[in-house]
Motif scaffolding. Structure first.
Motif: not given
Length: 108
Positions: A31-33, A103-107, A37-38
């Motif tokens: 996984g890349f973060f 990823a930041h939006k969906s956290k 946040r992935m």
């Protein structure tokens, strides 16, 4: 969701222009973060980035497909990155930054 060290090293090199990236082994893949946040993953030798309505057209117009998991084929929001994008560092950075935003939006 296997990967090779050469896959990992290639992706890390291609994404080297993006600050604050980390990676970890997950379920036999990587996984890349970005700031925990992935936004991407390698599995089965395929690199995928996180997708939502803001960047979905980029993938669909190139005929790419989402990652499916399990015998029921559950789709996850990670889509295969086209080879020409993967090989072009600046274009991959652009696509990856869109996925970082997703990823930041969906956290939650």
């Amino acid at each position: 969701m296997a990967y090779s060290e050469s896959d990992l090293n290639f992706i890390l090199d291609q994404l080297s222009g993006i600050p604050e990236i980390s990676h970890k082994r997950m379920f036999g893949g990587i996984g890349f973060f970005h700031q925990d946040r992935m936004f991407g993953m390698i599995g089965g030798g395929t690199f995928r980035l996180k997708v939502d309505e803001s960047n979905l057209a980029d993938y669909k117009t190139r005929g790419m497909t989402p990652f499916t998991m399990g015998s029921q084929g559950k789709e996850l929001p990670y889509w295969e990155v086209p080879l020409d994008v993967l090989e072009d560092r600046s274009l991959l950075t652009e696509w990856a930054m869109k996925s970082v935003a997703v990823a930041h939006k969906s956290k939650k």
